[in-house]
Design a protein around this motif. Structure first.
Motif, PDB file in Angstrom:
ATOM      1  N   LYS A 176      -6.498   2.679  12.436  1.00  0.00           N
ATOM      2  CA  LYS A 176      -6.573   3.516  11.231  1.00  0.00           C
ATOM      3  C   LYS A 176      -5.510   3.091  10.218  1.00  0.00           C
ATOM      4  O   LYS A 176      -5.772   2.983   9.011  1.00  0.00           O
ATOM      5  CB  LYS A 176      -6.400   4.990  11.616  1.00  0.00           C
ATOM      6  CG  LYS A 176      -6.176   5.937  10.442  1.00  0.00           C
ATOM      7  CD  LYS A 176      -4.702   6.188  10.226  1.00  0.00           C
ATOM      8  CE  LYS A 176      -4.425   6.776   8.854  1.00  0.00           C
ATOM      9  NZ  LYS A 176      -2.988   6.807   8.523  1.00  0.00           N
ATOM     10  N   GLU A 177      -4.284   2.847  10.679  1.00  0.00           N
ATOM     11  CA  GLU A 177      -3.202   2.428   9.778  1.00  0.00           C
ATOM     12  C   GLU A 177      -3.549   1.103   9.107  1.00  0.00           C
ATOM     13  O   GLU A 177      -3.315   0.926   7.901  1.00  0.00           O
ATOM     14  CB  GLU A 177      -1.898   2.283  10.563  1.00  0.00           C
ATOM     15  CG  GLU A 177      -0.708   1.872   9.684  1.00  0.00           C
ATOM     16  CD  GLU A 177       0.544   1.536  10.487  1.00  0.00           C
ATOM     17  OE1 GLU A 177       1.550   1.166   9.869  1.00  0.00           O
ATOM     18  OE2 GLU A 177       0.491   1.625  11.730  1.00  0.00           O
ATOM     19  N   ILE A 178      -4.119   0.186   9.864  1.00  0.00           N
ATOM     20  CA  ILE A 178      -4.492  -1.125   9.336  1.00  0.00           C
ATOM     21  C   ILE A 178      -5.569  -0.986   8.268  1.00  0.00           C
ATOM     22  O   ILE A 178      -5.484  -1.581   7.187  1.00  0.00           O
ATOM     23  CB  ILE A 178      -4.972  -2.042  10.469  1.00  0.00           C
ATOM     24  CG1 ILE A 178      -3.803  -2.397  11.395  1.00  0.00           C
ATOM     25  CG2 ILE A 178      -5.629  -3.299   9.924  1.00  0.00           C
ATOM     26  CD1 ILE A 178      -4.228  -3.034  12.708  1.00  0.00           C
ATOM     27  N   MET A 179      -6.595  -0.179   8.536  1.00  0.00           N
ATOM     28  CA  MET A 179      -7.739  -0.094   7.647  1.00  0.00           C
ATOM     29  C   MET A 179      -7.504   0.806   6.438  1.00  0.00           C
ATOM     30  O   MET A 179      -7.912   0.473   5.320  1.00  0.00           O
ATOM     31  CB  MET A 179      -8.964   0.402   8.423  1.00  0.00           C
ATOM     32  CG  MET A 179      -9.363  -0.522   9.560  1.00  0.00           C
ATOM     33  SD  MET A 179     -10.994  -0.190  10.190  1.00  0.00           S
ATOM     34  CE  MET A 179     -12.034  -0.596   8.792  1.00  0.00           C
ATOM     35  N   CYS A 180      -6.855   1.916   6.634  1.00  0.00           N
ATOM     36  CA  CYS A 180      -6.661   2.872   5.542  1.00  0.00           C
ATOM     37  C   CYS A 180      -5.383   2.608   4.733  1.00  0.00           C
ATOM     38  O   CYS A 180      -5.389   2.742   3.505  1.00  0.00           O
ATOM     39  CB  CYS A 180      -6.620   4.295   6.090  1.00  0.00           C
ATOM     40  SG  CYS A 180      -8.175   4.850   6.809  1.00  0.00           S
ATOM     41  N   ASP A 181      -4.310   2.235   5.419  1.00  0.00           N
ATOM     42  CA  ASP A 181      -3.027   2.041   4.748  1.00  0.00           C
ATOM     43  C   ASP A 181      -2.737   0.571   4.454  1.00  0.00           C
ATOM     44  O   ASP A 181      -1.790   0.254   3.749  1.00  0.00           O
ATOM     45  CB  ASP A 181      -1.891   2.621   5.599  1.00  0.00           C
ATOM     46  CG  ASP A 181      -2.155   4.061   6.001  1.00  0.00           C
ATOM     47  OD1 ASP A 181      -2.804   4.777   5.215  1.00  0.00           O
ATOM     48  OD2 ASP A 181      -1.725   4.466   7.094  1.00  0.00           O
ATOM     49  N   HIS A 182      -3.530  -0.304   5.025  1.00  0.00           N
ATOM     50  CA  HIS A 182      -3.347  -1.755   4.898  1.00  0.00           C
ATOM     51  C   HIS A 182      -1.942  -2.170   5.322  1.00  0.00           C
ATOM     52  O   HIS A 182      -1.279  -2.996   4.694  1.00  0.00           O
ATOM     53  CB  HIS A 182      -3.632  -2.213   3.460  1.00  0.00           C
ATOM     54  CG  HIS A 182      -4.635  -3.334   3.410  1.00  0.00           C
ATOM     55  ND1 HIS A 182      -5.954  -3.178   3.781  1.00  0.00           N
ATOM     56  CD2 HIS A 182      -4.515  -4.637   3.058  1.00  0.00           C
ATOM     57  CE1 HIS A 182      -6.596  -4.324   3.650  1.00  0.00           C
ATOM     58  NE2 HIS A 182      -5.755  -5.226   3.209  1.00  0.00           N
ATOM     59  N   ARG A 183      -1.509  -1.566   6.410  1.00  0.00           N
ATOM     60  CA  ARG A 183      -0.207  -1.885   6.993  1.00  0.00           C
ATOM     61  C   ARG A 183      -0.329  -1.949   8.504  1.00  0.00           C
ATOM     62  O   ARG A 183      -1.216  -1.318   9.089  1.00  0.00           O
ATOM     63  CB  ARG A 183       0.847  -0.837   6.609  1.00  0.00           C
ATOM     64  CG  ARG A 183       1.158  -0.792   5.125  1.00  0.00           C
ATOM     65  CD  ARG A 183       2.190   0.274   4.787  1.00  0.00           C
ATOM     66  NE  ARG A 183       2.500   0.289   3.370  1.00  0.00           N
ATOM     67  CZ  ARG A 183       3.359  -0.522   2.777  1.00  0.00           C
ATOM     68  NH1 ARG A 183       4.024  -1.409   3.484  1.00  0.00           N
ATOM     69  NH2 ARG A 183       3.577  -0.459   1.474  1.00  0.00           N
ATOM     70  N   VAL A 184       0.561  -2.719   9.126  1.00  0.00           N
ATOM     71  CA  VAL A 184       0.627  -2.763  10.576  1.00  0.00           C
ATOM     72  C   VAL A 184       2.076  -2.504  10.968  1.00  0.00           C
ATOM     73  O   VAL A 184       2.973  -3.268  10.635  1.00  0.00           O
ATOM     74  CB  VAL A 184       0.102  -4.116  11.133  1.00  0.00           C
ATOM     75  CG1 VAL A 184       0.807  -5.300  10.520  1.00  0.00           C
ATOM     76  CG2 VAL A 184       0.184  -4.147  12.647  1.00  0.00           C
ATOM     77  N   ASN A 185       2.284  -1.358  11.622  1.00  0.00           N
ATOM     78  CA  ASN A 185       3.641  -0.900  11.959  1.00  0.00           C
ATOM     79  C   ASN A 185       4.552  -0.889  10.733  1.00  0.00           C
ATOM     80  O   ASN A 185       5.713  -1.294  10.779  1.00  0.00           O
ATOM     81  CB  ASN A 185       4.240  -1.782  13.057  1.00  0.00           C
ATOM     82  CG  ASN A 185       3.633  -1.483  14.417  1.00  0.00           C
ATOM     83  OD1 ASN A 185       3.034  -0.419  14.631  1.00  0.00           O
ATOM     84  ND2 ASN A 185       3.763  -2.413  15.347  1.00  0.00           N
ATOM     85  N   GLY A 186       3.995  -0.443   9.606  1.00  0.00           N
ATOM     86  CA  GLY A 186       4.776  -0.317   8.374  1.00  0.00           C
ATOM     87  C   GLY A 186       4.842  -1.563   7.522  1.00  0.00           C
ATOM     88  O   GLY A 186       5.274  -1.499   6.368  1.00  0.00           O
TER      89      GLY A 186
END
Length: 282
Positions: A176-186
């Motif tokens: 979800k973080e990767i797809m929605c926020d376009h981040r991986v572990n910040g």
């Protein structure tokens, strides 16, 4: 001309004023034909439609055996437009309904359309997610895909990372973080890398199937009330697919891939028969 949504088969108005009259006129000026029926178009004509939207320089069919219909053409265009708008692509559909093959075909089409070949360039990464997939597995493939995406962007080519059966892992929060926020572990992910997630639907076995499973044993000797693994109030073992709950922030982006309708099934069969006759020279 009024912007009404009309059923092309019986010409009945499905919904009035879906779009404005001005938008209708603007689309017509840009050669958008509202009277054209996608269902009657041949494969080469559908490829031209896709190529026009994607801005492909060359049109090459990456898989002559792939049956291209109005149904999967519209799905490809919907995915591509979500890419352009920066909207997460989350496909919900049963196993075997054609999600992976469609994405592979679309990526190959983009690759060949930019004058590149599959032997020297890779623009699709697939992570087959399962219950044992960890966050480290996901991070590793993201970094690998990101490196390739930077190279591909120099040739104006999109790179896609496909999370297949994404909701089968407990690491769904990271996806979800990767797809929605376009981040991986910040850490920020380059925008040239596109993401698609395919999810299995939340379907419960019928009472008849549950009875058969219980009679067969296979762990069903444990009472339902004693089962601690649950999706809401439903024991996971009663679901057709063993899946995790999607995070609330990704749920609005779910695109129902759906099951093939009778009309689309007839279209697929018709195209398959036509392809068979062409191959046999009939």
């Amino acid at each position: 001309d009024n912007g009404d949504l009309i059923n092309p088969t019986n010409h009945e108005v499905v919904e009035k004023s879906v779009i404005s009259k001005q938008l209708v006129q603007d689309l017509k000026v840009n050669y958008c034909d509202f009277q054209e029926s996608f269902i009657s178009l041949q494969k080469n004509e559908l490829l031209e439609k896709i190529g026009t939207v994607m801005g492909l320089q060359w049109l090459h069919d990456p898989d002559e055996s792939y049956v291209l219909t109005a149904d999967n053409t519209i799905k490809m265009l919907a995915i591509y437009m979500r890419f352009r708008c920066g909207i997460p692509v989350v496909l919900m559909g049963d196993t075997g309904c054609g999600k992976t093959h469609l994405i592979q075909y679309m990526c190959d089409l983009m690759l060949l359309g930019n004058g590149l070949d599959r032997e020297n360039t890779k623009n699709l990464f697939i992570l087959k997610v399962h219950g044992g997939t960890t966050e480290d597995d996901i991070i590793k493939v993201v970094y690998e895909a990101q490196l390739q995406a930077k190279l591909n962007s120099q040739q104006q080519l999109d790179t896609v990372l496909f999370f297949d059966e994404a909701n089968t892992t407990e690491a769904i929060g990271l996806i979800k973080e990767i797809m929605c926020d376009h981040r991986v572990n910040g850490k920020h992910i380059d925008s040239c890398l596109k993401f698609i997630a395919a999810c299995n639907p939340y379907k419960r076995h019928s009472e008849q199937m549950l009875k058969k499973l219980e009679e067969a044993g296979l762990g069903y000797y444990i009472r339902t009330a004693s089962s601690h693994e649950r999706f809401g109030n439903i024991p996971l073992r009663q679901l057709v697919y063993r899946v995790m709950d999607l995070p609330p922030s990704i749920q609005p982006f779910v695109y129902d891939f759906g099951q093939i309708s009778s009309e689309n099934e007839r279209d697929y069969i018709r195209k398959l028969v036509q392809h068979h006759h062409v191959c046999k020279g009939l």
